[in-house]
Motif scaffolding. Sequence first.
Motif, PDB file in Angstrom:
ATOM      1  N   GLU A 156      -1.616 -16.509 -13.882  1.00 26.90           N
ATOM      2  CA  GLU A 156      -0.135 -15.982 -13.252  1.00 26.90           C
ATOM      3  C   GLU A 156      -1.043 -16.010 -11.549  1.00 26.90           C
ATOM      4  N   LEU A 217       3.677 -24.300 -14.458  1.00 18.48           N
ATOM      5  CA  LEU A 217       4.329 -23.410 -15.232  1.00 18.48           C
ATOM      6  C   LEU A 217       4.535 -24.103 -16.335  1.00 18.48           C
ATOM      7  N   HIS A 221       2.740 -22.438 -18.043  1.00 24.21           N
ATOM      8  CA  HIS A 221       3.220 -20.652 -18.404  1.00 24.21           C
ATOM      9  C   HIS A 221       4.139 -21.303 -20.197  1.00 24.21           C
ATOM     10  N   THR A 222       4.960 -22.687 -19.348  1.00 30.79           N
ATOM     11  CA  THR A 222       5.578 -23.106 -20.891  1.00 30.79           C
ATOM     12  C   THR A 222       5.117 -23.532 -21.888  1.00 30.79           C
ATOM     13  N   GLN A 225       2.408 -20.724 -24.385  1.00 27.71           N
ATOM     14  CA  GLN A 225       3.197 -19.767 -25.674  1.00 27.71           C
ATOM     15  C   GLN A 225       4.435 -20.174 -26.167  1.00 27.71           C
ATOM     16  N   LEU A 233       8.752 -16.039 -19.056  1.00 25.27           N
ATOM     17  CA  LEU A 233       8.397 -17.076 -17.970  1.00 25.27           C
ATOM     18  C   LEU A 233       8.859 -16.282 -16.852  1.00 25.27           C
ATOM     19  N   TRP A 239       6.643 -21.372  -8.519  1.00 19.93           N
ATOM     20  CA  TRP A 239       5.538 -22.102  -9.028  1.00 19.93           C
ATOM     21  C   TRP A 239       6.490 -23.399  -8.384  1.00 19.93           C
TER      22      TRP A 239
END
Length: 300
Positions: A156, A217, A221-222, A225, A233, A239
Motif C-alpha cells: 500500500e 503494482l 499487488h497483482t 495475490q 487491485l 501506481w
Amino acid sequence: MALPIGKDVYLTHGSSVLTSNNRTEMSNLAPCTHEEADTRLMIRALDASLRGHRRIKIRTNDTDVIVLALSVVSTLPVDEFWITYGAGKNVRHMPAHVVASSLGPSKASALPMFHALTGSDTVSFIRNRGKKSAWDVWNVFPELTPALCALKASPEIITEESLAVLERFVVLLYDRTSSLLKVNEARQELFCKKSRELDCIPPTKAALEQHIRRAVLQGAHTWGQTLLCQPALPSHADWGWQRQARRWSPYWTTLKQAKDTCYELIHCGYKTACRGRCKCMKANLVCTGLCKCGGNCQQQ
C-alpha cells in the motif's frame, strides 16, 4: 470425443470455470477475476493440491509463470511441483520445489517483485541492464531481499527505507564499485567524472520512483495475490500509469523534458577557477555539478 480415464478439462468463461467432470463444488476456482492466465494457473495448482494431488506439473514457456511457481510452491501442500518448458529436443523439466528450496523462503517469495523491478511484460526494463546483471548484484547485495519482501507484504505504501535500498541496488547495477547511495549522485559522477554515455547511467530518482510504483503494482499487488480468486487491485493511476486516449501509458517522470531544460547541460572543463574561455561564463550561467569544478569555483 471421450477423454482418457482420469483426465479432466477445465475451461475459463469470464469469471466462471467450466469442467468436463460435472464438478459442482468450485469455491477454490470461481468466481475468479484474474485477467491473466499466468496467475490463473497458480489458482488451478492450488485447487489441485487441495483436492489431494501431491505431484503437479505445468507446461509453459512463459518466464512469469516460472517466477510465480517458484514463489508459491512452498505454500502449496504438494510433494513435487514441476515446470516443463522448451520445445522439441530442447524440452526441459524443472523441479520448482527443489529450486525454491535452494533459494530459500525469503528469496523465493521476493522473486515476483525482483522480476517486476528488473523488467517484465508490463514493467519496463532498466536500460542496458539485463536479468543476469541484476541477479549478480542481488547475490552480493542481500539487503535487497528484505526490502522486496516488505514491499510484497505491504504494497500500500513505499517506505523511505525500501526506496533507499532500491536506489542503492540500481546504483550498484551501473557501478559495482560505487559507494554512493543516491541515483542522482551516481548519475553525476558517472557522467562527469567517468565520461559515461547517457544510456549508461542510472535513471533519475524521479523516473526511478515511477518505475518502482509500476513494479509494485505488478509484483506485489497483482502477483502478490496470485492465490486469491478475487484480488483487490488499486487504480493504475496511483501506481505509475496515466490514462491517455482510452488507454493506459506509463507515467515516466515528474521532471520536465530534457528539451525544456537542455541549457543546463552546458558545462565547462576548468577544474578550479573559471576564466574567460569558460563556456558557462560565455553563456552567462553559473557553473553546476556537471562542470569539472563541480560548481565550486569562485565565479561571480
